[in-house]
Design an enzyme around this catalytic site. Structure first.
Site, PDB file in Angstrom:
ATOM      1  N   LYS A   1     -34.346 -69.768  85.684  1.00 38.39           N
ATOM      2  CA  LYS A   1     -34.740 -68.350  85.549  1.00 38.39           C
ATOM      3  C   LYS A   1     -35.414 -67.522  86.801  1.00 38.39           C
ATOM      4  O   LYS A   1     -35.158 -66.585  87.103  1.00 38.39           O
ATOM      5  CB  LYS A   1     -35.224 -67.935  84.142  1.00 38.39           C
ATOM      6  CG  LYS A   1     -34.055 -67.854  83.252  1.00 38.39           C
ATOM      7  CD  LYS A   1     -32.823 -67.128  83.171  1.00 38.39           C
ATOM      8  CE  LYS A   1     -31.729 -67.304  82.217  1.00 38.39           C
ATOM      9  NZ  LYS A   1     -30.554 -66.559  82.259  1.00 38.39           N
TER      10      LYS A   1
ATOM     11  N   SER B   1     -35.511 -64.018  83.036  1.00 42.29           N
ATOM     12  CA  SER B   1     -36.145 -64.106  81.676  1.00 42.29           C
ATOM     13  C   SER B   1     -37.478 -64.108  81.984  1.00 42.29           C
ATOM     14  O   SER B   1     -38.031 -64.446  82.933  1.00 42.29           O
ATOM     15  CB  SER B   1     -35.650 -65.671  81.017  1.00 42.29           C
ATOM     16  OG  SER B   1     -36.798 -65.737  79.721  1.00 42.29           O
TER      17      SER B   1
ATOM     18  N   ALA C   1     -20.081 -63.293  77.373  1.00 42.84           N
ATOM     19  CA  ALA C   1     -19.702 -62.100  76.624  1.00 42.84           C
ATOM     20  C   ALA C   1     -19.482 -62.306  75.055  1.00 42.84           C
ATOM     21  O   ALA C   1     -19.287 -61.494  74.590  1.00 42.84           O
ATOM     22  CB  ALA C   1     -18.757 -61.378  77.476  1.00 42.84           C
TER      23      ALA C   1
ATOM     24  N   TYR D   1     -35.191 -74.277  82.103  1.00 45.79           N
ATOM     25  CA  TYR D   1     -34.767 -72.945  81.866  1.00 45.79           C
ATOM     26  C   TYR D   1     -35.812 -72.197  82.806  1.00 45.79           C
ATOM     27  O   TYR D   1     -35.184 -71.424  83.280  1.00 45.79           O
ATOM     28  CB  TYR D   1     -34.944 -72.718  80.315  1.00 45.79           C
ATOM     29  CG  TYR D   1     -34.520 -71.308  79.959  1.00 45.79           C
ATOM     30  CD1 TYR D   1     -33.256 -71.250  79.777  1.00 45.79           C
ATOM     31  CD2 TYR D   1     -35.357 -70.304  79.861  1.00 45.79           C
ATOM     32  CE1 TYR D   1     -32.891 -69.885  79.379  1.00 45.79           C
ATOM     33  CE2 TYR D   1     -35.028 -68.797  79.211  1.00 45.79           C
ATOM     34  CZ  TYR D   1     -33.655 -68.560  79.060  1.00 45.79           C
ATOM     35  OH  TYR D   1     -33.386 -67.535  78.766  1.00 45.79           O
TER      36      TYR D   1
ATOM     37  N   THR E   1     -36.863 -56.848  89.652  1.00 47.03           N
ATOM     38  CA  THR E   1     -36.751 -57.740  88.511  1.00 47.03           C
ATOM     39  C   THR E   1     -37.386 -56.639  87.436  1.00 47.03           C
ATOM     40  O   THR E   1     -38.487 -56.262  87.509  1.00 47.03           O
ATOM     41  CB  THR E   1     -37.186 -58.872  88.308  1.00 47.03           C
ATOM     42  OG1 THR E   1     -36.378 -60.000  89.499  1.00 47.03           O
ATOM     43  CG2 THR E   1     -37.366 -59.680  86.871  1.00 47.03           C
TER      44      THR E   1
ATOM     45  N   ALA F   1     -37.201 -72.836  85.319  1.00 47.55           N
ATOM     46  CA  ALA F   1     -36.887 -73.071  86.989  1.00 47.55           C
ATOM     47  C   ALA F   1     -35.370 -72.379  87.230  1.00 47.55           C
ATOM     48  O   ALA F   1     -35.396 -71.895  88.087  1.00 47.55           O
ATOM     49  CB  ALA F   1     -36.685 -74.610  87.171  1.00 47.55           C
TER      50      ALA F   1
END
Lengths: 243, 80
Positions: free
Chosen positions: A155, A138, A13, A151, A234, A153
Site C-alpha cells: 500500500k 491504506s 468489485a 500489506y 493521497t 509495503a
C-alpha cells in the site's frame, strides 16, 4: 448525473469497498465494468447495480489477463474514463512467520495488479486525452502495521505508483490520486480482535469504524471532471484515527 | 530505403502525432519538427512495432530521430 455514460472500471468489485464504489458510480450514471476474481462475483455486482454495468472475471496480478480484460471493456462499453484500482488482499502474519508466497502474493495483487491495470488503460486514455485513475492505498501503507509488512509495503508502493503516474501522464489530462482508508467495516476487517475495534472507536474523532459508503464519495471526487487540477495526492479517509 | 516502409511510417506518424502528411518528410525530426514529446515517441514506437511486427528495444529507440531514421531502422530489422 456526474458520470452519465462515462465508462468506469472498478477492480475488486464483488464486495466491500469496491462493490460500494461500483454502486455509487452506477447511481451517478456511469457504465461500470465490475472486475472480480470470479465470474459470479463480478456478474452479481453488475446485475445488482445495473445501468449497463458488466462483469469481468480477471486476476489483476496476471498482466496478460488484465490486457485482454481492458480490451474487452473497450470493445463492450468504450474507452474507460475512470479506473479505480481497488482489488486488494491481506495475508497477515508477523515477519518471522511470513512465507515468501505470503509476501509475494500480496504485492502481486495489491501493487502489481494496480500497475497492470494502469498500463493497460494508459494507451486508450492517452489517445482520448482524458483519464482519472484512483488507487486504493491504506492508512497501513502510510503508518505501517505489525503483522502487515506485506500489506503495508504494497500500500506504500501504491502511493509511489500514484505519484509517478501523476507525473508521467499528467500532460495527457490524466490525473492519478490515491485514497487511504482507515478501518472500514468489510469482510477484510471482520476478523479484527474486539479490543482493536474498541481502540478505533475510542481513538478516532469520528468515534466509529468507517463504512464503504464513507470511502466511495472520496473516490468519486478524484474521478470527477472537477478534480482536474488535483493529482498525485493521497487522501486519508479514516475518521481522524491517525491524527 | 523501401518506399513501402516509408509510406507506412508516414501513415502511422500522421495517425499517432496528428500532423499533416506533407510535414512528414524523411528529414523531419519527430521531436523537433513534428512536436512529439517523450510520451508521443513511446506511442509512435509502439505503433511501429504493431504495424511492422517487430520489436524495438528501449536502448535502440535513440537511433530513431527522424522519419528517415525510422524507415532505415525498420528495413534493417525486417531484413534481419
Amino acid at each position: 448525473m456526474r458520470f452519465a455514460d462515462k465508462v468506469v472500471v472498478v477492480t475488486g468489485a464483488s464486495r466491500g469497498i469496491g462493490k460500494e464504489i461500483a454502486r455509487a458510480f452506477a447511481a451517478e450514471g456511469a457504465k461500470v465494468a465490475c472486475v472480480a476474481t470470479t465470474e459470479n462475483g463480478a456478474n452479481a455486482t453488475a446485475s445488482e447495480i445495473g445501468n449497463g454495468a458488466k462483469g469481468y472475471a480477471c486476476d489483476v496480478s496476471d498482466s496478460a489477463a488484465v490486457d485482454s480484460m481492458i480490451e474487452s471493456v473497450v470493445a463492450d462499453l468504450g474507452t474507460p474514463a475512470v479506473l479505480v484500482n481497488n482489488a486488494g488482499i491481506t495475508k497477515d502474519t508477523l515477519i518471522l512467520r511470513m512465507k515468501d508466497e505470503d509476501f509475494d502474493r500480496v504485492i502481486n495483487v495489491n501493487l502489481k495488479g494496480a500497475f497492470n491495470c494502469i498500463r493497460a488503460v494508459a494507451k486508450p486514455m492517452m489517445k482520448a486525452r482524458y483519464g482519472r485513475i484512483v488507487n486504493l492505498s491504506s492508512v497501513i501503507g502510510l503508518h505501517g502495521g505489525a503483522g502487515q509488512a506485506n500489506y503495508a509495503a504494497s500500500k506504500a508502493g501504491v502511493v509511489g505508483l500514484t505519484l509517478s503516474v501523476a507525473k508521467e501522464l499528467g500532460s495527457r489530462n490524466i490525473t492519478c490520486n490515491a485514497i487511504a482508508p482507515g478501518f472500514i467495516e468489510t469482510d477484510m476487517t471482520e476478523d479484527l480482535p474486539a479490543e482493536f475495534r474498541e481502540h478505533v472507536e475510542k481513538t478516532a474523532p469520528a468515534g466509529r469504524l468507517g463504512t464503504a459508503a464513507d470511502i466511495a464519495p472520496a473516490v468519486l471526487f478524484f474521478s470527477s471532471e472537477e478534480s482536474a487540477y488535483v493529482t498525485g495526492q493521497t487522501l486519508t479517509v479514516d475518521g481522524g484515527l491517525f491524527l | 530505403m523501401s518506399a513501402d516502409t516509408l509510406e507506412k511510417v508516414r501513415k502511422v506518424t500522421v495517425e499517432e502525432l496528428g500532423v499533416k502528411e506533407e510535414e512528414v518528410v524523411e528529414s523531419a525530426s519527430f521531436t523537433e519538427d513534428l512536436g512529439a514529446d517523450s510520451l508521443d515517441v513511446v506511442e509512435l514506437v509502439m505503433a511501429f512495432e504493431d504495424e511492422f511486427g517487430i520489436d524495438i528495444p528501449d536502448d535502440e529507440v535513440g537511433e530513431i530521430k527522424t522519419v528517415g531514421d525510422a524507415v532505415t531502422y525498420i528495413d534493417k530489422k525486417k531484413s534481419a
